[in-house]
Design a protein around this motif. Sequence first.
Motif, PDB file in Angstrom:
ATOM      1  N   GLN A 191      38.222  11.473 -37.596  1.00  8.78           N
ATOM      2  CA  GLN A 191      36.964  11.204 -36.889  1.00  8.78           C
ATOM      3  C   GLN A 191      37.048  11.681 -35.445  1.00  8.78           C
ATOM      4  O   GLN A 191      36.096  12.249 -34.921  1.00  8.78           O
ATOM      5  N   ALA A 192      38.180  11.455 -34.798  1.00 10.48           N
ATOM      6  CA  ALA A 192      38.360  11.874 -33.409  1.00 10.48           C
ATOM      7  C   ALA A 192      38.262  13.394 -33.282  1.00 10.48           C
ATOM      8  O   ALA A 192      37.795  13.908 -32.261  1.00 10.48           O
ATOM      9  N   ASP A 193      38.699  14.106 -34.309  1.00 11.34           N
ATOM     10  CA  ASP A 193      38.628  15.574 -34.321  1.00 11.34           C
ATOM     11  C   ASP A 193      37.323  16.071 -34.927  1.00 11.34           C
ATOM     12  O   ASP A 193      37.124  17.285 -35.043  1.00 11.34           O
ATOM     13  N   ASP A 194      36.457  15.146 -35.338  1.00 17.14           N
ATOM     14  CA  ASP A 194      35.174  15.477 -35.958  1.00 17.14           C
ATOM     15  C   ASP A 194      35.359  16.384 -37.173  1.00 17.14           C
ATOM     16  O   ASP A 194      34.665  17.384 -37.337  1.00 17.14           O
ATOM     17  N   LYS A 195      36.355  16.028 -38.007  1.00 18.68           N
ATOM     18  CA  LYS A 195      36.641  16.785 -39.227  1.00 18.68           C
ATOM     19  C   LYS A 195      36.672  15.828 -40.409  1.00 18.68           C
ATOM     20  O   LYS A 195      37.234  14.740 -40.307  1.00 18.68           O
ATOM     21  N   PRO A 196      36.129  16.236 -41.538  1.00 18.99           N
ATOM     22  CA  PRO A 196      36.243  15.417 -42.740  1.00 18.99           C
ATOM     23  C   PRO A 196      37.706  15.353 -43.193  1.00 18.99           C
ATOM     24  O   PRO A 196      38.440  16.339 -43.101  1.00 18.99           O
ATOM     25  N   ALA A 197      38.116  14.202 -43.691  1.00 20.24           N
ATOM     26  CA  ALA A 197      39.499  14.015 -44.139  1.00 20.24           C
ATOM     27  C   ALA A 197      39.873  15.041 -45.208  1.00 20.24           C
ATOM     28  O   ALA A 197      40.972  15.604 -45.186  1.00 20.24           O
ATOM     29  N   ALA A 198      38.974  15.309 -46.133  1.00 18.47           N
ATOM     30  CA  ALA A 198      39.265  16.268 -47.200  1.00 18.47           C
ATOM     31  C   ALA A 198      39.552  17.657 -46.634  1.00 18.47           C
ATOM     32  O   ALA A 198      40.439  18.367 -47.113  1.00 18.47           O
ATOM     33  N   GLN A 199      38.834  18.043 -45.598  1.00 19.72           N
ATOM     34  CA  GLN A 199      39.055  19.348 -44.973  1.00 19.72           C
ATOM     35  C   GLN A 199      40.448  19.416 -44.355  1.00 19.72           C
ATOM     36  O   GLN A 199      41.155  20.416 -44.508  1.00 19.72           O
ATOM     37  N   VAL A 200      40.853  18.355 -43.680  1.00 18.42           N
ATOM     38  CA  VAL A 200      42.173  18.311 -43.048  1.00 18.42           C
ATOM     39  C   VAL A 200      43.271  18.393 -44.103  1.00 18.42           C
ATOM     40  O   VAL A 200      44.253  19.122 -43.939  1.00 18.42           O
ATOM     41  N   ILE A 201      43.089  17.680 -45.196  1.00 15.03           N
ATOM     42  CA  ILE A 201      44.091  17.709 -46.269  1.00 15.03           C
ATOM     43  C   ILE A 201      44.162  19.101 -46.893  1.00 15.03           C
ATOM     44  O   ILE A 201      45.258  19.623 -47.132  1.00 15.03           O
ATOM     45  N   ARG A 202      43.015  19.733 -47.132  1.00 16.16           N
ATOM     46  CA  ARG A 202      43.027  21.099 -47.681  1.00 16.16           C
ATOM     47  C   ARG A 202      43.712  22.068 -46.730  1.00 16.16           C
ATOM     48  O   ARG A 202      44.490  22.934 -47.159  1.00 16.16           O
ATOM     49  N   GLU A 203      43.459  21.933 -45.415  1.00 16.32           N
ATOM     50  CA  GLU A 203      44.116  22.798 -44.429  1.00 16.32           C
ATOM     51  C   GLU A 203      45.632  22.605 -44.471  1.00 16.32           C
ATOM     52  O   GLU A 203      46.386  23.581 -44.412  1.00 16.32           O
ATOM     53  N   PHE A 204      46.062  21.349 -44.552  1.00 12.36           N
ATOM     54  CA  PHE A 204      47.493  21.077 -44.646  1.00 12.36           C
ATOM     55  C   PHE A 204      48.088  21.710 -45.896  1.00 12.36           C
ATOM     56  O   PHE A 204      49.145  22.344 -45.847  1.00 12.36           O
ATOM     57  N   MET A 205      47.409  21.555 -47.024  1.00 10.98           N
ATOM     58  CA  MET A 205      47.913  22.096 -48.286  1.00 10.98           C
ATOM     59  C   MET A 205      48.025  23.618 -48.222  1.00 10.98           C
ATOM     60  O   MET A 205      49.025  24.192 -48.678  1.00 10.98           O
ATOM     61  N   ARG A 206      47.008  24.280 -47.659  1.00  8.47           N
ATOM     62  CA  ARG A 206      47.061  25.744 -47.538  1.00  8.47           C
ATOM     63  C   ARG A 206      48.230  26.178 -46.656  1.00  8.47           C
ATOM     64  O   ARG A 206      48.953  27.125 -46.987  1.00  8.47           O
ATOM     65  N   ALA A 207      48.421  25.494 -45.537  1.00 11.31           N
ATOM     66  CA  ALA A 207      49.513  25.835 -44.624  1.00 11.31           C
ATOM     67  C   ALA A 207      50.869  25.592 -45.288  1.00 11.31           C
ATOM     68  O   ALA A 207      51.795  26.398 -45.146  1.00 11.31           O
ATOM     69  N   TYR A 208      50.995  24.510 -46.018  1.00 10.91           N
ATOM     70  CA  TYR A 208      52.241  24.169 -46.704  1.00 10.91           C
ATOM     71  C   TYR A 208      52.593  25.222 -47.749  1.00 10.91           C
ATOM     72  O   TYR A 208      53.732  25.692 -47.822  1.00 10.91           O
ATOM     73  N   VAL A 209      51.600  25.624 -48.528  1.00 13.21           N
ATOM     74  CA  VAL A 209      51.832  26.643 -49.552  1.00 13.21           C
ATOM     75  C   VAL A 209      52.181  27.976 -48.888  1.00 13.21           C
ATOM     76  O   VAL A 209      53.097  28.670 -49.330  1.00 13.21           O
ATOM     77  N   ALA A 210      51.466  28.340 -47.830  1.00 11.12           N
ATOM     78  CA  ALA A 210      51.737  29.605 -47.142  1.00 11.12           C
ATOM     79  C   ALA A 210      53.152  29.609 -46.553  1.00 11.12           C
ATOM     80  O   ALA A 210      53.860  30.618 -46.625  1.00 11.12           O
ATOM     81  N   GLU A 211      53.564  28.485 -45.999  1.00  8.47           N
ATOM     82  CA  GLU A 211      54.892  28.373 -45.394  1.00  8.47           C
ATOM     83  C   GLU A 211      55.992  28.519 -46.446  1.00  8.47           C
ATOM     84  O   GLU A 211      57.001  29.165 -46.219  1.00  8.47           O
ATOM     85  N   ARG A 212      55.789  27.906 -47.577  1.00  9.01           N
ATOM     86  CA  ARG A 212      56.809  27.904 -48.633  1.00  9.01           C
ATOM     87  C   ARG A 212      56.714  29.118 -49.540  1.00  9.01           C
ATOM     88  O   ARG A 212      57.634  29.388 -50.296  1.00  9.01           O
ATOM     89  N   GLY A 213      55.616  29.793 -49.509  1.00  9.38           N
ATOM     90  CA  GLY A 213      55.409  30.935 -50.394  1.00  9.38           C
ATOM     91  C   GLY A 213      54.700  30.475 -51.652  1.00  9.38           C
ATOM     92  O   GLY A 213      55.020  29.435 -52.214  1.00  9.38           O
ATOM     93  N   ALA A 214      53.732  31.228 -52.078  1.00  9.62           N
ATOM     94  CA  ALA A 214      52.898  30.841 -53.215  1.00  9.62           C
ATOM     95  C   ALA A 214      53.696  30.672 -54.493  1.00  9.62           C
ATOM     96  O   ALA A 214      53.355  29.853 -55.343  1.00  9.62           O
ATOM     97  N   ASP A 215      54.760  31.449 -54.679  1.00  9.76           N
ATOM     98  CA  ASP A 215      55.540  31.379 -55.913  1.00  9.76           C
ATOM     99  C   ASP A 215      56.646  30.338 -55.853  1.00  9.76           C
ATOM    100  O   ASP A 215      57.331  30.111 -56.845  1.00  9.76           O
TER     101      ASP A 215
END
Length: 64
Positions: A23-47
């Motif tokens: 709420q403080a960042d004016d972002k929906p929780a689902a959006q933040v979680i999706r951003e985290f998941m994308r970054a995590y996958v990119a960091e570790r590699g898709a495969d």
Amino acid sequence: MKDVGLRIRIDRDLREQFLKACQADDKPAAQVIREFMRAYVAERGADSAIMHGGVKEKDNGVEP
């Protein structure tokens, strides 16, 4: 395209703190979680998950 969900259990206090931070960042929780998941996958590699026995083809990654 959103076609599946992910249900998780978390500590109530952590959930409340997370929602307040979103709420403080004016972002929906689902959006933040999706951003985290994308970054995590990119960091570790898709495969990475497939190579380490994580998610397999046609496996939705949800435990029964």
